[in-house]
Design an enzyme around this catalytic site. Structure first.
Site, mmCIF file in Angstrom:
data_model
loop_
_atom_site.group_PDB
_atom_site.id
_atom_site.type_symbol
_atom_site.label_atom_id
_atom_site.label_comp_id
_atom_site.label_asym_id
_atom_site.label_seq_id
_atom_site.Cartn_x
_atom_site.Cartn_y
_atom_site.Cartn_z
ATOM 1 N NE ARG A 73 24.754 43.527 64.734
ATOM 2 C CZ ARG A 73 24.371 42.532 64.976
ATOM 3 N NH1 ARG A 73 23.609 41.689 65.357
ATOM 4 N NH2 ARG A 73 25.523 41.642 65.704
ATOM 5 N N GLY A 216 46.683 41.058 46.900
ATOM 6 C CA GLY A 216 47.155 42.395 47.570
ATOM 7 C C GLY A 216 48.585 42.857 47.685
ATOM 8 C CG HIS A 275 44.592 33.845 51.675
ATOM 9 N ND1 HIS A 275 42.561 34.651 51.176
ATOM 10 C CD2 HIS A 275 44.317 33.703 53.168
ATOM 11 C CE1 HIS A 275 42.833 35.440 51.853
ATOM 12 N NE2 HIS A 275 42.697 34.589 53.723
HETATM 13 N N1 LIG Z 1 39.301 39.516 61.031
HETATM 14 C C1 LIG Z 1 39.927 38.987 60.355
HETATM 15 O O1 LIG Z 1 41.119 39.698 60.652
HETATM 16 C C2 LIG Z 1 39.470 39.024 58.477
HETATM 17 C C3 LIG Z 1 38.801 39.035 58.443
HETATM 18 N N2 LIG Z 1 37.831 38.612 57.084
HETATM 19 C C4 LIG Z 1 36.371 38.792 57.575
HETATM 20 O O2 LIG Z 1 35.709 39.701 56.823
HETATM 21 C C5 LIG Z 1 34.360 39.766 57.436
HETATM 22 C C6 LIG Z 1 34.280 40.642 59.085
HETATM 23 O O3 LIG Z 1 35.280 40.139 59.948
HETATM 24 P P1 LIG Z 1 35.533 40.268 61.346
HETATM 25 O O4 LIG Z 1 35.624 41.668 61.126
HETATM 26 O O5 LIG Z 1 36.240 39.807 61.721
HETATM 27 O O6 LIG Z 1 34.023 40.076 61.888
HETATM 28 P P2 LIG Z 1 33.732 40.708 63.937
HETATM 29 O O7 LIG Z 1 32.882 39.135 63.867
HETATM 30 O O8 LIG Z 1 34.151 41.925 63.850
HETATM 31 O O9 LIG Z 1 32.181 40.670 62.948
HETATM 32 C C7 LIG Z 1 31.851 42.504 62.065
HETATM 33 C C8 LIG Z 1 30.981 42.626 62.574
HETATM 34 O O10 LIG Z 1 29.579 42.709 62.682
HETATM 35 C C9 LIG Z 1 29.124 42.640 63.382
HETATM 36 N N3 LIG Z 1 28.363 41.009 63.702
HETATM 37 C C10 LIG Z 1 29.374 40.448 64.788
HETATM 38 N N4 LIG Z 1 28.168 38.049 64.299
HETATM 39 C C11 LIG Z 1 26.844 38.724 63.498
HETATM 40 C C12 LIG Z 1 26.080 38.008 62.983
HETATM 41 N N5 LIG Z 1 26.672 37.301 63.077
HETATM 42 N N6 LIG Z 1 25.001 38.800 62.537
HETATM 43 C C13 LIG Z 1 24.875 40.385 62.601
HETATM 44 N N7 LIG Z 1 25.908 41.147 62.675
HETATM 45 C C14 LIG Z 1 27.358 40.584 63.602
HETATM 46 C C15 LIG Z 1 29.252 43.489 64.128
HETATM 47 O O11 LIG Z 1 28.827 44.263 64.374
HETATM 48 P P3 LIG Z 1 27.157 45.051 65.381
HETATM 49 O O12 LIG Z 1 27.692 44.116 66.593
HETATM 50 O O13 LIG Z 1 28.163 46.533 65.819
HETATM 51 O O14 LIG Z 1 26.372 45.195 64.277
HETATM 52 C C16 LIG Z 1 30.766 43.098 64.340
HETATM 53 O O15 LIG Z 1 31.655 44.229 64.579
HETATM 54 C C17 LIG Z 1 33.785 38.399 57.447
HETATM 55 O O16 LIG Z 1 33.636 37.880 56.852
HETATM 56 C C18 LIG Z 1 35.528 37.493 57.843
HETATM 57 O O17 LIG Z 1 35.514 36.775 57.438
HETATM 58 C C19 LIG Z 1 38.775 38.220 56.221
HETATM 59 C C20 LIG Z 1 40.429 38.283 56.148
HETATM 60 C C21 LIG Z 1 40.699 38.432 58.191
HETATM 61 O O1 LIG Z 2 42.161 35.705 55.884
HETATM 62 C C1 LIG Z 2 43.409 35.628 56.548
HETATM 63 O O2 LIG Z 2 44.285 35.840 56.584
HETATM 64 C C2 LIG Z 2 44.428 35.438 57.736
HETATM 65 C C3 LIG Z 2 46.629 36.131 57.484
HETATM 66 O O3 LIG Z 2 46.715 36.112 56.939
HETATM 67 P P1 LIG Z 2 48.077 37.386 56.831
HETATM 68 O O4 LIG Z 2 48.470 38.873 55.355
HETATM 69 O O5 LIG Z 2 48.458 38.112 57.968
HETATM 70 O O6 LIG Z 2 48.830 36.065 56.279
HETATM 71 C C4 LIG Z 2 44.390 34.682 58.771
HETATM 72 O O7 LIG Z 2 45.354 34.863 59.789
HETATM 73 C C5 LIG Z 2 43.333 34.345 58.418
HETATM 74 O O8 LIG Z 2 42.927 32.749 59.601
HETATM 75 C C6 LIG Z 2 42.825 34.275 57.631
HETATM 76 O O9 LIG Z 2 41.286 34.395 57.513
#
Ligand SMILES: NC(=O)C1=CN([C@@H]2O[C@H](COP(=O)(O)OP(=O)(O)OC[C@H]3O[C@@H](n4cnc5c(N)ncnc54)[C@H](OP(=O)(O)O)[C@@H]3O)[C@@H](O)[C@H]2O)C=CC1
Ligand SMILES: O=C1O[C@H](COP(=O)(O)O)[C@@H](O)[C@H](O)[C@H]1O
Length: 550
Positions: A73, A216, A275
């Site tokens: 967005r 992975g 995990h």
């Molecule tokens: N960050 C990490 O290290 C990890 C994340 N994940 C999973 O990956 C996915 C993305 O994580 P992450 O990048 O941290 O998430 P973010 O909170 O950074 O969200 C990603 C993007 O989604 C949009 N967004 C955020 N909140 C909302 C909302 N409530 N409604 C609609 N759009 C929203 C925003 O983009 P915009 O506003 O520009 O549209 C944002 O930049 C999640 O499912 C998370 O659980 C899994 C493993 C590790």
């Molecule tokens: O999915 C997640 O994983 C990370 C840890 O991943 P790693 O590959 O660095 O071990 C964790 O920090 C995070 O809370 C969780 O959402």
């Protein structure tokens, strides 16, 4: 490249030709559009784009075929997105070496801004993808479209609906549309099933890739080989020989700005349910041998293990919350969300009855590591058996242990702390410093007959010098392009995993199981160590494995 070395570029050479013919998906070519939804977010910049860049740099993404689209967005330009991610793609050490590839890669990226639930943005996205496909002279329907949802799960249903309606490959002429979804996939059994049904109405299971990046990791991928290609594990891998199994994840930092997200999910949903259990580790340790290496055969065996897990008892759970967690303004002051958990799972089948599988995960702990620790039972009729010093006056001030046999005390295998000798353990260190080592008792070199704990050690840095181990996300994204679902979570696998944890999660939410406070930077609540002991885990005192240095 010297012997014993391999690189991700050579992955296919690890498989012989007959394997490739039988199991590997047919190689695919033609226009490839990779669309990262949530491109403005944390995961996209830290993991998804860097993995794509590494695949590109290593030649896995053909610049004549691939185009990458970011969608979110936030209203930014193509150049803004490139600037946001640039710093995550290279580091200071390799920046100059990769500069040319970086600049070419960034030029492949286009950004489209739009909402997640209205057709207007997705029509524009489809137009941008189609323009690219036309420029590559792709006949309609033969292109490949990979949608990576780096988004909160709450928006998966509308996003999938929009993709289905406006952005899929128009007909089946050899091309495909696939979607990759991140964890957490749901919050409990009901919500996960609801999400699965919503997405399942739009896409076939073969199009859905539920990613869990632990699948992975190099040593997780090695588990099948280790277990089923080595004769000496086969007779030992069961309840007759194994006393307990521990699967441990620790991080030495807290929720760090993700408190709002974390408080809704907690450590069980964030780490343990996915995990450590469902996707990867426990299933691979406990499953039976699949009838072949076909992804469906492997996933069938994983599901069977999960379905054999009996309900978790509250007395086999210890929850913790680190002090300072609630300082995050996005965390409620009365939060009971666990940042630490130890839970014991019991698998009710012929191989594992009576063996506790101890799953432990924590944030803000004393160290960062993930490993699998398989502890074997004591040696029966152990002639080297030690006694505790306190029991054998008047020798209690010495460092040695004694055995009473044939009416006399004899000096025995002793370690510096004067504790009982350790049990055999097989440890698989997933990270950091990937390694496998076997703890065993050997004779202390020297004139005296003393025993000591030592190890057979396969440390990857030492054994595979110069090898770069690919990032988990790189392998998994490559698998999605190849159409290999082996390392992704199937719907029934996910359901079985939620069935195990949902009752406990609901009890935690009702406040029936409480989180015990623990100091940040510690081992977690002392009660967790007591639970481990009760479950039968015997710690080896005075012995620590030290990763070898070169
Ligand atoms: N960050 C990490 O290290 C990890 C994340 N994940 C999973 O990956 C996915 C993305 O994580 P992450 O990048 O941290 O998430 P973010 O909170 O950074 O969200 C990603 C993007 O989604 C949009 N967004 C955020 N909140 C909302 C909302 N409530 N409604 C609609 N759009 C929203 C925003 O983009 P915009 O506003 O520009 O549209 C944002 O930049 C999640 O499912 C998370 O659980 C899994 C493993 C590790
Ligand atoms: O999915 C997640 O994983 C990370 C840890 O991943 P790693 O590959 O660095 O071990 C964790 O920090 C995070 O809370 C969780 O959402």
């Amino acid at each position: 490249m010297g012997s014993g070395q391999w690189h991700v570029e050579k992955r296919s050479t690890l498989r012989n030709d007959s394997f490739l013919k039988e199991y590997a998906p047919v190689s695919e070519t033609g226009s490839l559009a990779i669309i990262v939804l949530g491109a403005s977010g944390d995961l996209a910049k830290k993991k998804t784009f860097p993995a794509l860049f590494n695949l590109y740099h290593q030649g896995f993404l053909n610049p004549d075929e691939v185009h990458i689209f970011g969608y979110a967005r936030t209203k930014i330009s193509d150049e803004d997105l490139r600037d946001r991610i640039r710093g995550y793609l290279v580091d200071e050490k390799n920046a100059s070496e990769k500069a040319e590839a970086l600049s070419k890669f960034l030029q492949l990226i286009k950004y489209v801004s739009g909402p997640y639930d209205s057709e207007e943005g997705f029509k524009r996205l489809d137009k941008a993808i189609s323009e690219h496909e036309i420029s590559k002279k792709v006949s309609e329907g033969s292109s490949r479209r990979l949608f990576y949802l780096a988004l909160p799960p709450s928006v998966y249903p509308p996003v999938c609906k929009m993709i289905k309606e406006w952005c899929t490959n128009k007909s089946d002429l050899g091309g495909w549309t696939r979607i990759v979804v991140e964890k957490p996939f749901g919050k409990d059994l009901e919500s996960a099933e609801q999400l699965s049904s919503q997405i399942g109405k739009l896409f076939d299971e073969q199009q859905i890739y539920r990613i869990d990046h632990y699948l992975g990791k190099e040593l997780v991928q090695n588990m099948l080989v280790l277990r089923f290609a080595n004769r000496f594990f086969l007779p030992l891998w069961n309840r007759d020989n194994i006393d307990n199994v521990q699967i441990v994840f620790r991080e030495d930092f807290g929720t760090e700005g993700r408190g709002g997200y974390f408080d809704e999910y907690g450590i069980i949903r964030d780490i343990i349910q996915n995990h450590l259990l469902q996707a990867s580790v426990l299933c691979l340790v406990a499953m039976e041998k699949p009838i072949s290496l076909k992804p469906e055969h492997i996933r069938d065996e994983k599901v069977k293990v999960l379905q054999s897990v009996i309900p978790i008892k509250d007395e086999e759970v210890v929850l913790g919350q680190y002090e300072g967690y609630k300082d995050d303004p996005t965390v409620p002051n009365d939060s009971n969300t666990p940042t630490f958990a130890t839970t014991i799972l019991r698998i009710d089948n012929e191989r594992w009855e009576g063996v506790p599988f101890i799953l432990k995960a924590g944030k803000a702990m004393s160290s960062k590591k993930a490993d699998i620790r398989i502890q074997f039972k004591d040696v029966p009729g152990d002639i080297f058996k030690c006694m505790y010093l306190e029991q054998i006056e008047p020798f209690s001030h010495t460092k040695y242990m004694y055995r009473y046999q044939k009416n006399c005390w004899s000096k025995l295998s002793c370690n510096a702390t004067g504790q009982k000798q350790g049990r055999n353990e097989f440890v698989i260190r997933l990270q950091p410093s990937e390694a496998m080592y076997m703890k065993l008792t050997v004779k202390q070199p020297g004139l005296e007959m003393q025993t000591v704990q030592s190890e057979l050690d396969l440390s990857y840095k030492q054994r595979y010098q110069g090898v770069s181990i690919p990032e988990a996300y790189e392998r998994l994204i490559l698998d999605t392009i190849k159409g290999d679902q082996q390392h992704f979570v199937r719907r029934d696998e996910l359901k079985a995993a939620w069935e195990i944890f949902t009752p406990l999660l609901h009890r935690i939410e009702k406040g029936e199981v409480k989180s015990i406070p623990y100091k940040a930077g510690s081992r977690g609540p002392a009660e967790a160590d007591q639970l481990l002991k009760k479950a039968g885990y015997l710690q080896t005192h005075g012995y620590i494995w030290i990763p070898p240095t070169l």
